[in-house]
Design an enzyme around this catalytic site. Structure first.
Site, PDB file in Angstrom:
ATOM      1  N   ALA A 487     -23.778  73.688  38.480  1.00  8.42           N
ATOM      2  CA  ALA A 487     -23.042  74.148  37.302  1.00  8.42           C
ATOM      3  C   ALA A 487     -23.070  75.667  37.163  1.00  8.42           C
ATOM      4  O   ALA A 487     -22.055  76.285  36.805  1.00  8.42           O
ATOM      5  CB  ALA A 487     -23.610  73.489  36.044  1.00  8.42           C
ATOM      6  N   ASP A 488     -24.200  76.289  37.434  1.00 10.03           N
ATOM      7  CA  ASP A 488     -24.325  77.740  37.315  1.00 10.03           C
ATOM      8  C   ASP A 488     -23.257  78.455  38.139  1.00 10.03           C
ATOM      9  O   ASP A 488     -22.750  79.514  37.764  1.00 10.03           O
ATOM     10  CB  ASP A 488     -25.694  78.222  37.809  1.00 10.03           C
ATOM     11  CG  ASP A 488     -26.853  77.335  37.409  1.00 10.03           C
ATOM     12  OD1 ASP A 488     -26.643  76.123  37.241  1.00 10.03           O
ATOM     13  OD2 ASP A 488     -27.980  77.842  37.308  1.00 10.03           O
ATOM     14  N   GLY A 489     -22.918  77.853  39.288  1.00 11.73           N
ATOM     15  CA  GLY A 489     -21.986  78.480  40.215  1.00 11.73           C
ATOM     16  C   GLY A 489     -20.618  78.733  39.618  1.00 11.73           C
ATOM     17  O   GLY A 489     -19.896  79.632  40.065  1.00 11.73           O
ATOM     18  N   LEU A 490     -20.241  77.953  38.609  1.00 12.43           N
ATOM     19  CA  LEU A 490     -18.936  78.168  38.000  1.00 12.43           C
ATOM     20  C   LEU A 490     -18.887  79.511  37.277  1.00 12.43           C
ATOM     21  O   LEU A 490     -17.877  80.215  37.325  1.00 12.43           O
ATOM     22  CB  LEU A 490     -18.594  77.019  37.049  1.00 12.43           C
ATOM     23  CG  LEU A 490     -18.573  75.615  37.679  1.00 12.43           C
ATOM     24  CD1 LEU A 490     -18.012  74.602  36.691  1.00 12.43           C
ATOM     25  CD2 LEU A 490     -17.779  75.589  38.969  1.00 12.43           C
ATOM     26  N   TYR A 491     -19.982  79.867  36.600  1.00  8.27           N
ATOM     27  CA  TYR A 491     -20.032  81.180  35.951  1.00  8.27           C
ATOM     28  C   TYR A 491     -20.138  82.285  36.995  1.00  8.27           C
ATOM     29  O   TYR A 491     -19.553  83.363  36.840  1.00  8.27           O
ATOM     30  CB  TYR A 491     -21.223  81.276  35.003  1.00  8.27           C
ATOM     31  CG  TYR A 491     -21.282  82.588  34.243  1.00  8.27           C
ATOM     32  CD1 TYR A 491     -20.589  82.750  33.051  1.00  8.27           C
ATOM     33  CD2 TYR A 491     -22.010  83.671  34.726  1.00  8.27           C
ATOM     34  CE1 TYR A 491     -20.625  83.955  32.354  1.00  8.27           C
ATOM     35  CE2 TYR A 491     -22.053  84.882  34.041  1.00  8.27           C
ATOM     36  CZ  TYR A 491     -21.358  85.012  32.854  1.00  8.27           C
ATOM     37  OH  TYR A 491     -21.388  86.216  32.177  1.00  8.27           O
TER      38      TYR A 491
END
Length: 709
Positions: A487-491
């Site tokens: 999920a962090d990768g989207l930011y």
């Protein structure tokens, strides 16, 4: 306008031919239907200024008064400006207003002549018109930059017209070169004693000169002086407390550039350079505009409005207007970007706004003073810098920009540094071969922001984004789509792709953005809860919270929610899949609202408060930022979502914020909510500070918008 010529024979011949072709044809207005406000695009009565937005007159037509100036007489403002077609110059329009917001079209003040032998016949140019009133002759006098039909920009003359009525029609008098000097971009200024002055660009725009006008304001006297020889144009002059101030533009064609401010005790100089007065996003490019006039506001002490044009050379009639209040800091004029403002609030920052800005500065100053050395370009440092850049855009504090630029320089404007593409990886890794891992790509967001402050084709400019383009374009050339597996990768990466699209215009950035986003949704998005698991390991029921519930990590969903806000901010209105991103964003907002605790924070496990109880700052800050962004941009209903955003901000400023400026209660680096993990007032981290700064900047914008309304 921005046109500038260098005396080089070959270039001069080419430019002359091109410009002559541009202005030679008889100009015709675009069809009226193209200039009418679409339904719901503008209210019937304006009460605020919205710089850069389309501005319509009282009949719903686009205001067509470019490069203009204003005159206040008989309790009415009159706005004179170039009437533009798609490309051509079509005369001078005039509008009237009692309140500066709502403008009535009064007609064509000075029309082009139908006589082909006239100096103002169709095919020539009439630019930057300014009108002043002569109380001795009781005439209204218009000056403008005139280019003769068929001569491109070679004539470089000052044109003069007069009228008995402020709205005209004006009768053309003559044109000339003041005291033999070229005259291009120009303005007029009437001093307290009634003396009038013509300030103009001369010698192919290399010189900026001033000449005093004759008593009838129709000709130039011999009192003519060189002010600057700095290749400046678009002068705008005003007087405040006995000092004269002048804002000018560089000469870069139609492209915006950095404004400069000069001050003098006498109009004839000497003029002292005071730097760039602009503050905020794109300040170094004059917010995408170019100065044309400074308007003193009647009835308000020390109130001036900076008037500029945001040129659209492919469709000049759609060029926008930038009206912004001028404030003073230590007697120095400052022009700060505002999305929206009013005459009530333009020169007074509300107490709540001041408090929020002071908080942002306190937090960021504390962090930077405690972290004088710069770390690597990995995600945690880079996430802080996304917040620091937002604080820079809001405050205009150059120390913040320099801090991020020093960090970028230390890291050579790169993430992971390997040049062996065959060895590049995108699973988790902290060494230099993990070039395709998003935690090493988030730094590109800040590099692109720094590039956008001073873009260009020079090596110094392009090196800021060279590695970002190399890495992302290589990645997009591969057939793989599973780059965003957490999920962090989207930011970390989604905003990189929209920012690079806006820099390059390469549509593949948007295509791959959607492809990678689709993959991420397929492995970690919960359709029923409208939230994201941190990654595939945590999908229910394979993984559960301590109480057997779905375990959505607050910081993980905070990353995604903030990413969607950033992407929507940068995406063009007609971009493919925009509606899909917006739907995901709105659905997340609704889900996030349900899990907020009464104290304003979100627990680390969003749907199981007992899994890891107590406050946590990073997730709360990202949620607060995302909610406020949606409210500010009309995507979320204020009545529904503002209470949650306000509660989140209250927690951030009364619990997370410590007296020193430290931000506490930040869960340490990790990937999940951990039962029993201690998170307290001393728990701080770079990425948590970055998230706080994002939330603070968006809260300030919300208060600014409310004050303007």
């Amino acid at each position: 306008m921005f046109i500038s010529f260098v005396k080089k024979a070959t270039a001069s011949l080419l430019l002359t031919g091109l410009l002559a072709a541009l202005v030679a044809a008889k100009s015709v207005d675009p069809p009226r239907r193209k200039t009418v406000a679409p339904p719901g695009d503008t209210p019937s009565k304006q009460t605020v200024f919205k710089p850069g937005q389309r501005w319509y007159d009282t009949k719903g037509e686009l205001i067509n008064a470019h490069g203009g100036g204003l005159l206040y007489i008989n309790k009415t403002y009159y706005w004179f400006g170039e009437k533009r077609g798609k490309q051509a110059s079509e005369g001078v329009n005039v509008y009237s207003s009692k309140d500066l917001y709502n403008w009535k079209f009064e007609g064509l003040a000075l029309a082009k002549s139908s006589d082909p032998k006239s100096e103002i016949a169709h095919g020539g140019l009439m630019e930057r018109p300014k009108v002043i009133y002569n109380p001795k002759t009781k005439k209204f006098v218009m000056w403008f930059h005139l280019e003769l039909p068929g001569q491109g920009y070679n004539a470089a003359r000052a044109g003069v017209a007069i009228s008995d009525k402020v709205t005209g029609p004006y009768q053309y008098v003559s044109s000339f070169r003041p005291n033999g000097h070229m005259s291009r971009d120009m303005t007029l200024f009437v001093d307290d004693d009634g003396s009038a002055y013509h300030i103009y660009s001369a010698r192919d725009n290399y010189d900026l000169r001033i000449t005093k006008l004759a008593d009838d304001y129709l000709t130039a006297t011999k009192q003519d002086t060189l002010l600057l020889s700095k290749h400046r144009e678009a002068p705008a002059v005003f007087k405040h407390q006995g000092m004269y101030y002048m804002i000018t533009s560089g000469c870069t064609g139609w492209d915006p550039n950095q404004a400069t401010l000069h001050a003098a005790k006498s109009l004839f100089g000497p003029w002292e350079f005071l730097g760039d007065p602009m503050r905020g996003k794109l300040a170094a490019k004059t917010f995408g505009g170019q100065s044309t006039y400074i308007l003193p506001v009647q009835g308000k002490k020390d109130a001036f409005i900076f008037v500029a044009d945001q040129w659209k050379p492919r469709d000049l009639i759609d060029s926008r207007y930038l009206w912004l209040p001028i404030t003073f800091e230590n007697n120095k004029p400052v022009i700060e970007w505002k999305d929206e403002w009013s005459l009530k609030t333009g020169w007074t920052e509300q107490p709540a706004q001041k408090e929020v800005k002071a908080t942002i500065q306190k937090v960021n100053d504390y962090w930077q003073s405690a972290n004088l050395t710069h770390g690597r370009a990995f995600w945690d440092n880079a996430a802080y810098h996304t917040g620091n850049m937002e604080a820079y855009f809001l405050t205009g504090n150059e120390a913040y920009r320099r801090y991020s630029e020093a960090w970028a320089e230390q890291n050579q404007w790169k993430g992971a540094k390997s040049d062996d593409k065959q060895a590049w990886k995108y699973s988790y890794g902290e060494t230099d071969d993990y070039v395709l891992f998003g935690d090493w790509q988030i730094c590109f967001q800040t590099y692109i922001d720094l590039y956008n402050i001073q873009p260009g084709r020079s090596e110094a400019a392009t090196r800021k984004i060279a590695r970002a383009r190399e890495v992302m374009e290589y990645q997009m050339s591969t057939p793989k789509s599973d780059y965003w597996w957490w999920a962090d990768g989207l930011y970390m990466v989604m905003p990189v792709m929209t920012k690079l699209y806006n820099v390059t215009g390469n549509k593949q950035y948007l295509e791959k953005l959607h492809e990678y986003f689709t993959y991420a949704n397929s492995i970690m998005y919960d359709e029923s809860e409208k939230l994201y698991y941190r990654d595939a390991k945590y999908v229910y029921p394979k993984h559960k919270s301590v109480n057997g519930k779905k375990d959505f990590w607050a910081r993980g969903d905070g990353w995604v929610f903030a990413a969607l806000a950033k992407v929507l901010k940068d995406l063009p209105a007609d971009a493919p899949h925009r509606d899909e991103y917006l739907t995901k964003y709105k659905n997340m907002a609704e889900a996030i609202l349900k899990s907020q605790q009464a104290e304003g924070y979100w627990t680390r496990s969003m749907l199981d408060a007992e899994h890891a109880p107590g406050p946590e700052t990073s997730g709360t800050a990202f949620f607060t930022y995302g909610l406020l962004w949606g409210i500010n941009n009309g995507h979320l209903a204020e009545k529904t979502y503002l209470p949650a955003a306000q509660k989140g901000w209250k927690y951030l400023t009364t619990v997370a914020l410590q007296p020193t400026g430290k931000i506490g209660y930040v869960q340490p680096i990790g990937e999940k909510a951990i039962p029993g993990q201690v998170v307290n007032a001393n728990s701080t981290s770079n990425f948590g500070v970055g998230a706080f700064l994002l939330a603070g900047c968006e809260m300030y914008r919300h208060l600014e918008k409310k004050a303007a309304n």
